[in-house]
Design a protein around this motif. Sequence first.
Motif, PDB file in Angstrom:
ATOM      1  N   GLY A  75       0.701  -1.180   0.169  1.00 45.02           N
ATOM      2  CA  GLY A  75      -0.165   0.045   0.091  1.00 45.02           C
ATOM      3  C   GLY A  75       0.815   1.324   0.052  1.00 45.02           C
ATOM      4  O   GLY A  75       0.243   2.099  -0.262  1.00 45.02           O
ATOM      5  N   GLN A  76       1.995   1.303   0.232  1.00 49.56           N
ATOM      6  CA  GLN A  76       2.935   2.339   0.376  1.00 49.56           C
ATOM      7  C   GLN A  76       3.795   2.466  -1.103  1.00 49.56           C
ATOM      8  O   GLN A  76       4.953   3.296  -1.068  1.00 49.56           O
ATOM      9  N   GLU A  77       3.070   2.377  -2.306  1.00 48.38           N
ATOM     10  CA  GLU A  77       3.624   2.486  -3.462  1.00 48.38           C
ATOM     11  C   GLU A  77       3.886   3.969  -3.860  1.00 48.38           C
ATOM     12  O   GLU A  77       4.815   4.324  -4.459  1.00 48.38           O
ATOM     13  N   ALA A  78       2.775   4.716  -3.483  1.00 50.64           N
ATOM     14  CA  ALA A  78       3.067   6.399  -3.621  1.00 50.64           C
ATOM     15  C   ALA A  78       4.368   6.873  -3.196  1.00 50.64           C
ATOM     16  O   ALA A  78       4.967   7.694  -3.842  1.00 50.64           O
ATOM     17  N   LEU A  79       4.408   6.097  -1.753  1.00 45.67           N
ATOM     18  CA  LEU A  79       5.631   6.819  -1.011  1.00 45.67           C
ATOM     19  C   LEU A  79       6.797   6.383  -1.920  1.00 45.67           C
ATOM     20  O   LEU A  79       7.889   6.948  -1.900  1.00 45.67           O
ATOM     21  N   SER A  80       6.893   5.081  -2.389  1.00 48.69           N
ATOM     22  CA  SER A  80       8.026   4.632  -3.214  1.00 48.69           C
ATOM     23  C   SER A  80       8.322   5.294  -4.426  1.00 48.69           C
ATOM     24  O   SER A  80       9.462   5.761  -4.606  1.00 48.69           O
ATOM     25  N   ASP A  81       7.383   5.843  -5.086  1.00 51.98           N
ATOM     26  CA  ASP A  81       7.409   6.648  -6.238  1.00 51.98           C
ATOM     27  C   ASP A  81       7.883   8.019  -5.932  1.00 51.98           C
ATOM     28  O   ASP A  81       8.798   8.437  -6.620  1.00 51.98           O
ATOM     29  N   THR A  82       7.532   8.643  -4.961  1.00 53.73           N
ATOM     30  CA  THR A  82       7.974   9.963  -4.650  1.00 53.73           C
ATOM     31  C   THR A  82       9.371   9.923  -4.231  1.00 53.73           C
ATOM     32  O   THR A  82      10.095  10.957  -4.601  1.00 53.73           O
ATOM     33  N   PHE A  83       9.901   8.856  -3.639  1.00 53.10           N
ATOM     34  CA  PHE A  83      11.314   8.819  -3.055  1.00 53.10           C
ATOM     35  C   PHE A  83      12.114   8.130  -4.387  1.00 53.10           C
ATOM     36  O   PHE A  83      13.418   7.919  -4.318  1.00 53.10           O
ATOM     37  N   ALA A  84      11.582   7.791  -5.652  1.00 53.15           N
ATOM     38  CA  ALA A  84      12.320   7.423  -6.726  1.00 53.15           C
ATOM     39  C   ALA A  84      12.210   8.469  -7.745  1.00 53.15           C
ATOM     40  O   ALA A  84      13.271   8.722  -8.409  1.00 53.15           O
ATOM     41  N   ARG A  85      11.200   9.395  -7.623  1.00 55.35           N
ATOM     42  CA  ARG A  85      11.043  10.325  -8.923  1.00 55.35           C
ATOM     43  C   ARG A  85      10.785  11.691  -8.390  1.00 55.35           C
ATOM     44  O   ARG A  85      11.180  12.735  -9.304  1.00 55.35           O
ATOM     45  N   PHE A  86      10.177  11.934  -7.352  1.00 58.23           N
ATOM     46  CA  PHE A  86       9.457  13.443  -7.056  1.00 58.23           C
ATOM     47  C   PHE A  86      10.612  14.435  -7.055  1.00 58.23           C
ATOM     48  O   PHE A  86      11.944  14.209  -6.135  1.00 58.23           O
ATOM     49  N   GLY A  87      10.869  15.451  -7.791  1.00 61.34           N
ATOM     50  CA  GLY A  87      11.889  16.441  -7.604  1.00 61.34           C
ATOM     51  C   GLY A  87      11.678  17.446  -6.460  1.00 61.34           C
ATOM     52  O   GLY A  87      12.920  18.252  -6.282  1.00 61.34           O
ATOM     53  N   GLY A  88      10.938  17.571  -6.048  1.00 63.49           N
ATOM     54  CA  GLY A  88      10.354  18.702  -4.943  1.00 63.49           C
ATOM     55  C   GLY A  88      10.712  18.297  -3.587  1.00 63.49           C
ATOM     56  O   GLY A  88      11.743  17.144  -3.517  1.00 63.49           O
ATOM     57  N   ASP A  89      10.156  18.733  -2.725  1.00 64.48           N
ATOM     58  CA  ASP A  89      10.507  18.322  -1.057  1.00 64.48           C
ATOM     59  C   ASP A  89       9.730  16.962  -0.787  1.00 64.48           C
ATOM     60  O   ASP A  89       8.556  16.905  -0.461  1.00 64.48           O
ATOM     61  N   ARG A  90      10.531  15.785  -0.840  1.00 61.10           N
ATOM     62  CA  ARG A  90       9.878  14.602  -0.741  1.00 61.10           C
ATOM     63  C   ARG A  90       9.501  14.348   0.752  1.00 61.10           C
ATOM     64  O   ARG A  90       8.194  13.691   0.740  1.00 61.10           O
ATOM     65  N   PHE A  91      10.258  14.779   1.647  1.00 64.25           N
ATOM     66  CA  PHE A  91       9.783  14.852   3.017  1.00 64.25           C
ATOM     67  C   PHE A  91       8.440  15.504   3.288  1.00 64.25           C
ATOM     68  O   PHE A  91       7.718  14.903   4.233  1.00 64.25           O
ATOM     69  N   ALA A  92       7.942  16.394   2.703  1.00 58.86           N
ATOM     70  CA  ALA A  92       7.017  17.225   2.762  1.00 58.86           C
ATOM     71  C   ALA A  92       5.702  16.341   2.335  1.00 58.86           C
ATOM     72  O   ALA A  92       4.364  16.541   2.846  1.00 58.86           O
ATOM     73  N   GLN A  93       5.778  15.376   1.586  1.00 58.87           N
ATOM     74  CA  GLN A  93       4.781  14.478   1.134  1.00 58.87           C
ATOM     75  C   GLN A  93       4.646  13.389   1.871  1.00 58.87           C
ATOM     76  O   GLN A  93       3.611  12.328   1.569  1.00 58.87           O
ATOM     77  N   ALA A  94       5.431  12.982   2.930  1.00 60.56           N
ATOM     78  CA  ALA A  94       5.270  11.690   3.720  1.00 60.56           C
ATOM     79  C   ALA A  94       5.013  12.042   5.282  1.00 60.56           C
ATOM     80  O   ALA A  94       5.280  13.218   5.662  1.00 60.56           O
ATOM     81  N   ALA A  95       4.585  11.195   6.041  1.00 57.74           N
ATOM     82  CA  ALA A  95       4.699  11.028   7.385  1.00 57.74           C
ATOM     83  C   ALA A  95       5.617  10.256   7.960  1.00 57.74           C
ATOM     84  O   ALA A  95       5.991   9.146   7.836  1.00 57.74           O
ATOM     85  N   TRP A  96       6.394  11.010   8.649  1.00 57.43           N
ATOM     86  CA  TRP A  96       7.805  10.649   9.537  1.00 57.43           C
ATOM     87  C   TRP A  96       7.931  11.000  10.799  1.00 57.43           C
ATOM     88  O   TRP A  96       7.526  12.203  11.164  1.00 57.43           O
ATOM     89  N   THR A  97       8.895  10.438  11.510  1.00 61.16           N
ATOM     90  CA  THR A  97       9.224  11.007  12.647  1.00 61.16           C
ATOM     91  C   THR A  97      10.618  11.697  12.622  1.00 61.16           C
ATOM     92  O   THR A  97      11.649  11.319  12.095  1.00 61.16           O
ATOM     93  N   ASP A  98      10.409  12.797  12.974  1.00 60.86           N
ATOM     94  CA  ASP A  98      11.381  13.962  12.896  1.00 60.86           C
ATOM     95  C   ASP A  98      12.113  14.255  14.078  1.00 60.86           C
ATOM     96  O   ASP A  98      11.977  15.018  14.812  1.00 60.86           O
ATOM     97  N   ASP A  99      13.210  13.193  14.548  1.00 63.50           N
ATOM     98  CA  ASP A  99      14.233  13.267  15.464  1.00 63.50           C
ATOM     99  C   ASP A  99      15.372  13.801  14.956  1.00 63.50           C
ATOM    100  O   ASP A  99      15.957  13.347  14.127  1.00 63.50           O
ATOM    101  N   PRO A 100      15.805  15.020  15.451  1.00 59.46           N
ATOM    102  CA  PRO A 100      16.903  15.633  14.709  1.00 59.46           C
ATOM    103  C   PRO A 100      18.345  14.750  14.968  1.00 59.46           C
ATOM    104  O   PRO A 100      19.378  14.872  14.260  1.00 59.46           O
ATOM    105  N   ASP A 101      18.306  13.897  16.012  1.00 60.50           N
ATOM    106  CA  ASP A 101      19.359  13.108  16.158  1.00 60.50           C
ATOM    107  C   ASP A 101      19.181  11.749  15.294  1.00 60.50           C
ATOM    108  O   ASP A 101      20.555  11.067  15.212  1.00 60.50           O
ATOM    109  N   LEU A 102      18.130  11.381  14.535  1.00 64.16           N
ATOM    110  CA  LEU A 102      18.073  10.201  13.692  1.00 64.16           C
ATOM    111  C   LEU A 102      17.842  10.605  12.531  1.00 64.16           C
ATOM    112  O   LEU A 102      17.082  11.507  11.952  1.00 64.16           O
ATOM    113  N   PRO A 103      18.049   9.545  11.584  1.00 63.57           N
ATOM    114  CA  PRO A 103      17.730   9.525   9.992  1.00 63.57           C
ATOM    115  C   PRO A 103      16.232   9.401  10.317  1.00 63.57           C
ATOM    116  O   PRO A 103      15.524   8.489  10.989  1.00 63.57           O
TER     117      PRO A 103
END
Length: 170
Positions: free
Chosen positions: A78-106
């Motif tokens: 079900g995360q095909e769109a996320l995969s496509d974003t990080f394979a193709r999208f040229g803009g701010d990829r992380f703005a398109q995704a829900a993720w944990t933003d801990d400045p000490d971690l990837p």
Amino acid sequence: MTQFDPKALRQAFSVFPTGVTIVTARADDGTPVGFTANSFTSVSLDPPLLLVCPGRYLSSFPVFETCSRFAVNVLADGQEALSDTFARFGGDRFAQAAWTDDPDLPPVFHGVAAHFLCTTHQIIPAGDHVVLMGEVEAFERSERLGLGFAEQNYFSLGSVNAAERERHYG
Ligand SMILES: Cc1cc2nc3c(=O)[nH]c(=O)nc-3n(C[C@H](O)[C@H](O)[C@H](O)COP(=O)(O)O)c2cc1C
């Protein structure tokens, strides 16, 4: 050195079915970077090692070539769109995704099948890619099935399992 048609070689490699991951890291200034990768392989349990192969063509290659830590996010069905974003999208990829933003971690994405936080163990030059080997410092898996990829198409283990159940139980 033998010269093959790169397109034909890529297509032959692509008959090998894999999962799909997004590999992430942070640049020195904390900016998150990431790319879709199916070159992920588990390597060793003791010590816990895995590898992934970033291409020298990646815009984020300078970060991955020098990073001291990175994360492998194993995408879920079900995360095909996320995969496509990080394979193709040229803009701010992380703005398109829900993720944990801990400045000490990837970055670690929400809803993945599993993720592995790694420190860099070894980087081996390998032609137009490098082999980035990581030592797993922490990991987590969910109940979700991993997303499949073969011959440049996604496939769902959910539908494979449903077809199997249908074959066995009618
Ligand atoms: C399913 C899939 C698997 C991929 N696997 C890899 C890989 O293992 N290594 C790699 O360097 N690129 C891989 N790519 C290509 C990169 O994701 C793509 O070139 C990259 O996101 C481009 O990022 P950039 O625009 O920041 O350079 C893969 C693409 C897809 C769709």
